[in-house]
Design an enzyme around this catalytic site. Sequence first.
Site, PDB file in Angstrom:
ATOM      1  N   ASP A   1      45.023  40.736  36.660  1.00  0.00           N
ATOM      2  CA  ASP A   1      45.951  41.867  36.592  1.00  0.00           C
ATOM      3  C   ASP A   1      45.290  43.051  35.893  1.00  0.00           C
ATOM      4  O   ASP A   1      45.038  43.012  34.693  1.00  0.00           O
ATOM      5  CB  ASP A   1      47.220  41.463  35.847  1.00  0.00           C
ATOM      6  CG  ASP A   1      48.291  42.546  35.905  1.00  0.00           C
ATOM      7  OD1 ASP A   1      48.139  43.501  36.700  1.00  0.00           O
ATOM      8  OD2 ASP A   1      49.281  42.437  35.164  1.00  0.00           O
TER       9      ASP A   1
ATOM     10  N   ASP B   1      45.560  49.660  41.373  1.00  0.00           N
ATOM     11  CA  ASP B   1      46.183  48.484  40.767  1.00  0.00           C
ATOM     12  C   ASP B   1      45.949  47.254  41.633  1.00  0.00           C
ATOM     13  O   ASP B   1      46.179  47.285  42.851  1.00  0.00           O
ATOM     14  CB  ASP B   1      47.678  48.732  40.582  1.00  0.00           C
ATOM     15  CG  ASP B   1      48.371  47.593  39.860  1.00  0.00           C
ATOM     16  OD1 ASP B   1      47.812  47.099  38.850  1.00  0.00           O
ATOM     17  OD2 ASP B   1      49.456  47.196  40.287  1.00  0.00           O
TER      18      ASP B   1
END
Length: 467
Positions: A142, A349
């Site tokens: 992440d 992201d």
Amino acid sequence: MAYPLLLFLLMCSYCTIALGGNGQDFVVVPTSSFFESEAVCSAASRVISDPDRASVPLVNRYGPCAPSGGSAQPSLAERLRRDRARANYIASRASAGRMTTVAGSGGGVTIPTYLGSSVDSLEYVVTLGLGTPAVEQIVLIDTGSDLSWVQCQPCNSTACYPQKDPLFDPTSSSTYAPVLCDADACKGLAARGQYNNSCTNGTGPSLCRYGIGYGGGETTVGTYSTETLTIKPSISIKNFGFGCGFDQEGQFDKFDGLLGLGGAPESLVSQTAATYGGAFSYCLPPGNGTSGFLTLGAPSNSTAGFVFTPLRQFPDTPTFYMVILAGISVGGEPLDIPPMVFSKGMIIDSGTVITALPATAYSALRSAFRSAMSEYPLLPPTDDGLDTCYNFTGLSNVTVPKVALTFSGGATIDLDVPSGVLLEGCLAFVGDDTDKRTGIIGNVNQRKFEVLYDSGKGNVGFRAGAC
């Protein structure tokens, strides 16, 4: 004999020139490639072999390449719901920040952090070793989080979610050490004010506690600790700071923990900056039946094949990595989008699926893409914002225009077709309702690229066809 050959060449030319324009700007693809479910892991890992970098295989958590065989993938509607929650959370955090350019340097970035965004939308996992002897842990990656954590014993079924592997047992490791409450590492968490950290109360030494709340409502609470993290048998990171979680709640799903790749001091990237210069990269595979890689460090000798754009950051929300989008092309034709539309930047992201564009940019993209795909019938918009979806029923192949993104400094990338442009037959972009918020480049657009985040040199690189 010449006539059949001529006919064959003409037919092949039609495959690339269909719908007009330069044949190189359109791609004929089988409709079966729009859907991601694969029953067999079809490709060997393509990890980086550079001796100055540390590389491990990366796979989709729902696919057959996952170490535990994968779990049931949520429906597209559920994935989009989770994705929208994550994107909204990131956008709200980014709106509080002010953008600056990262100065080139030889070290990592040491900056404060915000909490992670929604966990249940994350789709890619790596397998690492934790402890001595090393115990395999399957963790989500992440870029929107910093502090890494795994579930730890003792933890009962009401305090920890089910996972396929045994819980990590710190008492079985000779290198595990809880961080004391008066240690600098614990004081650092308190100074940044983001981890709801506190100290244990009891008869023994007072230990450092952390707590993280994610955008989707998930929480993890435990002891901030250090341990040996093994990337592969020949590469270990000693005294790696992580969370030993003993109370997790929310939409977690059988993985062992999370690996934070954001820009703050708690992340793996910052903790290894002295060795790897604050650089890392990944390649997200085009489907769930193939593998990619996660790599620490930048290429030591050559960056051949990469195009680069400046890396920017928010001083007040520095977890995120941001670039400036300068233009978009469809089928080789640049769209007429005023440069100011992109002035708020785009966060790259790993956990957001769909790319969110400023309103004006998305309107231009949608119009051009629909025009190029006009021979295929549109489906009604989804409930979660995808409004350019196609009915390919009865078709074996379709012709899809290339979509190219151009960044500040002139770096241009052609998104992979179809995996980087379409998600289950839908254009993998959505539009904001304004041009005044920061956008997000989702992981669909990143597929098959090695995306290199180099905080030390202050840039982001893209290398096509890396996995």
